[in-house]
Structures are given as C-alpha cells and as structure tokens.
Scaffold this active site. Structure first.
Site, PDB file in Angstrom:
ATOM      1  N   GLY A   1      66.168  90.380  42.237  1.00  0.00           N
ATOM      2  CA  GLY A   1      67.618  90.489  42.300  1.00  0.00           C
ATOM      3  C   GLY A   1      68.246  89.704  41.167  1.00  0.00           C
ATOM      4  N   CYS A   2      69.423  89.173  41.401  1.00  0.00           N
ATOM      5  CA  CYS A   2      70.164  88.442  40.372  1.00  0.00           C
ATOM      6  C   CYS A   2      69.317  87.301  39.811  1.00  0.00           C
ATOM      7  CB  CYS A   2      71.450  87.887  40.974  1.00  0.00           C
ATOM      8  SG  CYS A   2      72.377  86.864  39.831  1.00  0.00           S
TER       9      CYS A   2
END
EC number: 1.8.4.11
Length: 177
Positions: A14-15
């Site tokens: 993810g981020c």
C-alpha cells in the site's frame, strides 16, 4: 556492516509512506527507499503511478545486513504492516498501484516468502485466504525526494494518515497482543 554483506529486500504494502518506519527502526537496516516497481514505465513519476497506467506499485527497497536482521524477520515485519487478504490495494488506498507484493531478489528469498505465506495462511489468523503476491524483483525506481523518510519529515501528517487510512486500527486488531 560492510557493503559486501548487505542485501536488498523489496516490499509493496500500500502507501509507501506507511511502510518505511517499521523497517527503518530495526537493527541491521542500512536504508529504506520509497519507490515504484513491478511495472513497464521507465522512471515513472508519482502522478503516473497513481494514474494506474504504468503497472507499477508503490514499494520500499530495503538495504539490510542479513547477519543482523535476517530476511525471515523482514518478511515477518512486512506481514504485520499489511492486510494480506486484500489484493486490490491496502486500506483506503485502492488499485493496482497499492497492491501487496513481496518482490524476491533471489531463490532463497522466494522460498522464505512462500513458506512464510503458507504458514500465515495455515495459522487461521485471518478468515480469508492470504493473497499477497510473491514475484521476482524488477527494476526499482526511487520516488521523488519529498516521499523519502516521510514519517520523519511530516510526522503529524504521517501519524494522521496511519489512523485515517484504517491501517493503524487494522494492525492493532490483527497483530497486537
């Protein structure tokens, strides 16, 4: 730590802002770089990766000393930062550029990652199957400077994002205690 003893590990979860600190604070870690990998565009920008047209995912590349912090431990830390049952992104970040992937730099890393994934799946910790992809490491492109060490440069923004994204609550509910 000598340069000859160092290895690389690459993880997408993810981020990338949220993936750096958990590794950066471990012993034996020389550096953690935020960037992009797994796609077809050479030297992509953040905007291009977010557009979903590059095939890349946000990732981190870790330079580490396996004698101090072995790859097995890195994989363990990785699982505890992600939702390994969600292949379509992580938390509020959706789409291919946020897909979870363990990018392996050699056969030994691949074997360790596959065994660890199978053990996590068999553990029953999650009701859904573990779907994190395990893939061969490809060219890693460092992200723009403002993304590097985000948790240090923008502490309040980083901490707020950890909470607002749902990541912190998920980690607390599934990995703490």
């Amino acid at each position: 730590m000598t340069k000859e003893s160092l290895e690389k590990a690459t993880f997408a979860g993810g981020c990338f802002w949220c993936m750096v600190k958990p590794f950066d604070t471990q012993p034996g870690i020389e550096k953690v770089v935020s960037g992009y990998t797994g796609g077809h565009t050479v030297n992509p920008t953040y905007k291009e990766v977010c557009s979903g047209t590059t095939g890349h995912t946000e990732a981190i590349e870790i330079t580490f000393d396996p004698a101090i912090f072995p790859y097995e431990k890195l994989v363990e830390v990785y699982w505890q930062q992600t939702d390994p049952t969600d292949a379509a992104g992580q938390f509020v970040d959706r789409g291919d550029s946020y897909r979870p992937v363990i990018f392996c730099h050699n056969d030994e890393q691949k074997e360790i990652a596959e065994k660890s994934k199978a053990a996590l799946d068999a553990s029953g910790r999650f009701k859904k199957p573990i779907v994190t992809e395990i893939a061969k490491a490809e060219t890693f492109y460092p992200a723009e400077e403002y993304h590097q060490d985000f948790y240090k440069k923008e502490k309040a923004h980083y901490e707020g994002y950890q909470v607002a994204s749902g990541r912190a609550a998920f980690i607390d509910a599934n990995w703490k205690g």
